[in-house]
Scaffold this motif. Structure first.
Motif, mmCIF file in Angstrom:
data_model
loop_
_atom_site.group_PDB
_atom_site.id
_atom_site.type_symbol
_atom_site.label_atom_id
_atom_site.label_comp_id
_atom_site.label_asym_id
_atom_site.label_seq_id
_atom_site.Cartn_x
_atom_site.Cartn_y
_atom_site.Cartn_z
ATOM 1 N N GLU A 2 0.965 -1.331 -0.106
ATOM 2 C CA GLU A 2 -0.283 -0.289 0.419
ATOM 3 C C GLU A 2 0.772 1.529 -0.458
ATOM 4 O O GLU A 2 0.339 2.123 0.238
ATOM 5 C CB GLU A 2 -1.099 -0.007 1.065
ATOM 6 C CG GLU A 2 -2.050 -1.225 0.895
ATOM 7 C CD GLU A 2 -2.706 -0.336 0.296
ATOM 8 O OE1 GLU A 2 -3.619 0.294 -0.128
ATOM 9 O OE2 GLU A 2 -4.090 -1.256 -0.691
ATOM 10 N N ARG A 23 -0.044 0.555 -9.908
ATOM 11 C CA ARG A 23 -1.699 0.885 -10.337
ATOM 12 C C ARG A 23 -2.172 1.033 -9.123
ATOM 13 O O ARG A 23 -2.250 1.265 -7.682
ATOM 14 C CB ARG A 23 -1.954 -0.608 -10.476
ATOM 15 C CG ARG A 23 -3.218 0.204 -10.877
ATOM 16 C CD ARG A 23 -4.473 -1.584 -11.339
ATOM 17 N NE ARG A 23 -3.854 -2.597 -11.779
ATOM 18 C CZ ARG A 23 -4.096 -2.462 -13.320
ATOM 19 N NH1 ARG A 23 -4.655 -1.837 -14.251
ATOM 20 N NH2 ARG A 23 -2.920 -3.224 -14.573
ATOM 21 N N CYS A 24 -2.471 2.707 -9.806
ATOM 22 C CA CYS A 24 -3.360 3.207 -8.225
ATOM 23 C C CYS A 24 -4.288 3.176 -7.614
ATOM 24 O O CYS A 24 -5.197 2.853 -8.596
ATOM 25 C CB CYS A 24 -3.462 5.198 -9.264
ATOM 26 S SG CYS A 24 -4.228 6.020 -7.963
ATOM 27 N N GLY A 25 -4.279 3.173 -6.626
ATOM 28 C CA GLY A 25 -5.916 2.424 -5.710
ATOM 29 C C GLY A 25 -6.797 3.023 -6.147
ATOM 30 O O GLY A 25 -8.260 2.651 -5.963
ATOM 31 N N ALA A 45 -1.816 5.643 -2.542
ATOM 32 C CA ALA A 45 -2.249 4.680 -2.300
ATOM 33 C C ALA A 45 -2.166 3.500 -3.751
ATOM 34 O O ALA A 45 -2.318 3.623 -5.047
ATOM 35 C CB ALA A 45 -3.188 3.937 -1.707
ATOM 36 N N PHE A 46 -1.288 2.137 -3.694
ATOM 37 C CA PHE A 46 -0.935 1.624 -4.952
ATOM 38 C C PHE A 46 -0.228 0.241 -4.882
ATOM 39 O O PHE A 46 -0.486 -0.685 -3.360
ATOM 40 C CB PHE A 46 0.968 2.466 -5.131
ATOM 41 C CG PHE A 46 0.945 3.748 -5.841
ATOM 42 C CD1 PHE A 46 0.084 4.497 -6.777
ATOM 43 C CD2 PHE A 46 1.405 4.945 -4.958
ATOM 44 C CE1 PHE A 46 0.631 5.557 -7.482
ATOM 45 C CE2 PHE A 46 0.993 6.191 -5.122
ATOM 46 C CZ PHE A 46 0.726 6.814 -6.355
ATOM 47 N N SER A 47 -0.752 -0.363 -5.615
ATOM 48 C CA SER A 47 -0.435 -1.569 -5.639
ATOM 49 C C SER A 47 0.739 -1.671 -6.733
ATOM 50 O O SER A 47 1.080 -1.753 -7.985
ATOM 51 C CB SER A 47 -1.642 -2.713 -5.583
ATOM 52 O OG SER A 47 -2.216 -2.701 -6.989
#
Ligand SMILES: [Zn+2]
Length: 133
Positions: A2, A23-25, A45-47
């Motif tokens: 995250e 990838r943008c949450g 917040a990203f994955s």
């Protein structure tokens, strides 16, 4: 995960020949290289997401006056990756004196390329380079 991928982890992936972005949450945009803030929506917040390393040249320029420590001429391409992000990198394997408008729209594969550090990033590190398919 995250939080954004740190530069050291991005470099580790590149050394393994892998292209791992985020990838943008909030809005789903894919960012490569990983960034701390989404330029589309300001999300933080990203994955992690692995990219295929395939794209299309959208524009290019031939550098004839290089920054200190680099040798000209060389070709910089702006590539739209198949997952969406636009990435700048060196076009490898073609003589910069022979490239022209026919480059636009050509398919390329991304390959990590070592470069010497500059005043801000000391030491050798890897950046995206591109080859025509
Ligand atoms: Zn976003």
């Amino acid at each position: 995960m995250e939080y954004p991928i740190p530069f050291s982890r991005y470099q580790e992936h590149m050394r393994e020949g892998r292209f791992v972005g985020v990838r943008c949450g909030a809005c789903g945009s894919v960012l490569f290289p990983p960034r701390a803030v989404c330029p589309e929506c300001g999300g933080r917040a990203f994955s992690e997401t692995e990219l295929k390393g395939e794209g299309i040249i959208r524009t290019f320029t031939v550098i004839r006056v290089p920054p200190e420590g680099r040798k000209a001429p060389y070709t910089i391409v702006m590539v739209e990756l198949s997952e969406g992000p636009y990435v700048l990198g060196n076009l490898l394997g073609l003589n910069p004196e022979e490239v022209g408008m026919e480059l636009i729209g050509k398919r390329v594969l991304m390959k990590p390329q070592p470069v010497a550090g500059d005043l801000l990033l000391r030491g050798e590190f890897l950046v995206p380079g591109f080859y025509l398919v």
